[in-house]
Design a protein around this motif. Sequence first.
Motif, PDB file in Angstrom:
ATOM      1  N   GLY A  31      13.094   2.947  -2.903  1.00  0.00           N
ATOM      2  CA  GLY A  31      12.649   4.235  -2.384  1.00  0.00           C
ATOM      3  C   GLY A  31      11.181   4.189  -1.974  1.00  0.00           C
ATOM      4  O   GLY A  31      10.370   3.462  -2.544  1.00  0.00           O
ATOM      5  N   GLU A  32      10.854   4.984  -0.975  1.00  0.00           N
ATOM      6  CA  GLU A  32       9.501   4.982  -0.413  1.00  0.00           C
ATOM      7  C   GLU A  32       8.454   5.436  -1.429  1.00  0.00           C
ATOM      8  O   GLU A  32       7.375   4.843  -1.542  1.00  0.00           O
ATOM      9  N   ALA A  33       8.768   6.475  -2.191  1.00  0.00           N
ATOM     10  CA  ALA A  33       7.797   7.011  -3.159  1.00  0.00           C
ATOM     11  C   ALA A  33       7.470   5.968  -4.227  1.00  0.00           C
ATOM     12  O   ALA A  33       6.306   5.794  -4.609  1.00  0.00           O
ATOM     13  N   TRP A  34       8.492   5.281  -4.729  1.00  0.00           N
ATOM     14  CA  TRP A  34       8.279   4.260  -5.766  1.00  0.00           C
ATOM     15  C   TRP A  34       7.400   3.129  -5.235  1.00  0.00           C
ATOM     16  O   TRP A  34       6.476   2.676  -5.907  1.00  0.00           O
ATOM     17  N   CYS A  35       7.697   2.675  -4.009  1.00  0.00           N
ATOM     18  CA  CYS A  35       6.890   1.610  -3.396  1.00  0.00           C
ATOM     19  C   CYS A  35       5.441   2.049  -3.223  1.00  0.00           C
ATOM     20  O   CYS A  35       4.506   1.290  -3.494  1.00  0.00           O
ATOM     21  N   GLN A  36       5.262   3.287  -2.773  1.00  0.00           N
ATOM     22  CA  GLN A  36       3.910   3.813  -2.569  1.00  0.00           C
ATOM     23  C   GLN A  36       3.121   3.820  -3.868  1.00  0.00           C
ATOM     24  O   GLN A  36       1.939   3.438  -3.898  1.00  0.00           O
ATOM     25  N   GLN A  37       3.758   4.230  -4.959  1.00  0.00           N
ATOM     26  CA  GLN A  37       3.057   4.301  -6.238  1.00  0.00           C
ATOM     27  C   GLN A  37       2.702   2.902  -6.748  1.00  0.00           C
ATOM     28  O   GLN A  37       1.628   2.714  -7.339  1.00  0.00           O
ATOM     29  N   GLN A  38       3.566   1.910  -6.534  1.00  0.00           N
ATOM     30  CA  GLN A  38       3.262   0.545  -6.975  1.00  0.00           C
ATOM     31  C   GLN A  38       2.041  -0.003  -6.234  1.00  0.00           C
ATOM     32  O   GLN A  38       1.179  -0.662  -6.821  1.00  0.00           O
ATOM     33  N   LEU A  39       1.966   0.277  -4.938  1.00  0.00           N
ATOM     34  CA  LEU A  39       0.815  -0.180  -4.146  1.00  0.00           C
ATOM     35  C   LEU A  39      -0.457   0.540  -4.578  1.00  0.00           C
ATOM     36  O   LEU A  39      -1.532  -0.062  -4.658  1.00  0.00           O
TER      37      LEU A  39
END
Length: 441
Positions: A73-81
Amino acid sequence: MHTQTSAHCPALFITAPASGEGKTTVTAALARLLTRQGKVVRVFKTGPDYLDPQILQVASKQTVVQLDLWMAGEAWCQQQLFLASQQADLIIIEGAMGMFDGQPSSADLAARFAIPMVIVMDVKAKAQTAAVLAMGLANYRDDVQVVGLIANHCASNRHRELIENTLPDDLPLIACLANSEQIKLPERHLGLVQAQEINTELESLLEAGADVLAATGIEHFIVHLPPITFWEQPLEPLPALLKNVRIAIAKDVAFSFIYQANIQLLTDMGAELRYFSPLSDSTIPAADALWLPGGYPELHAQALADNHSLLQSVKDFHRQHKPILAECGGLLYVLESLQSLAGDSYNMAGLLAGLGVMKARGGCQGMQTAALPEGELRGHAHHRSTSQGTPEAMCYGRRANHPAPGEAIYRVGSLTASYLHLFFPSNPTAIAHLFKPAMHE
């Protein structure tokens, strides 16, 4: 009013026209080069890959997490970055397959987070054409920024000049690597050889790769990368649904396909994780649930079959109606037997009727959704074996990009088994229901 938090960090996306061009070798060498200079390098891998992250984790001496817009999911990827950008001097993302392959592709991920891309290309047997191919990739989409080319297997200075002179000024040749076997990472049928199998050799390869890359002057390019703004994406707080639940996890050279994100999720939900080796331990540690992840059981079939006490421990665990999740290699382990490429048969745990048969080529791969009774989970399949004589499936995976039925998913008592590798953060509540005995009844 909540003010969204941001952090700033240079980032680079390493891509290629195809698999096998040298992405991982270059990514690992660059991570090691900068890490040994005292820099904090956070590396991510695009897509559902277990093997490359093992190598990249050793190279960077930091945790490596998979990023996939569909699976995570986009939100999860964004938070990891965002989290990585708070601690790193540089973020590197290694792409998967070719630059535009897959839905979503490496280019989609780079475009979404505005990360500049560098193309790694095997230029053997081509010169000016390599530059033209790079230009085509760089200009195919307006929302993707390609900032350079790294030429792998460059034969000579003249070879370099032919490529460099054909490239436009805004697409520089950043580095050229000779055809050097001393830095090539060893491979086998599902990809790279596992890091834990080549510990000493891997260190030598990484150091040699860093030396080769240092000689190209690539650091001058890295120093001038501009910082990128990464925004915080607060995720739903995880409920402690697995508080005090002990989960035994098979982990050794035969079972090692484990997402770090899955481990983090189980821990964050309160689970107590207990690792064991089906190769060398005599019993499963005291636990409430069992996870048998994927790996290479076929390479260790004799040793697994010979460990009668552990196989009996797995059978006893199942008879106690405790939850068991078996994924891919774990599925092969819970079948009655496993047949090697040579035709030899080895007895396995026998929790699920059927025979696992290794194949020399072909197999299945791709993104799928597992519609379990506990909830839908996203994941992927990638294997070189088939299961034969198995009972009727509980359900089948739903492919992300194809109408054909996906992998069979079996449920026998407290056992859930399939070829699918599940990405736990795609549905934390479903995972809690899968592993928590009280919820499982």
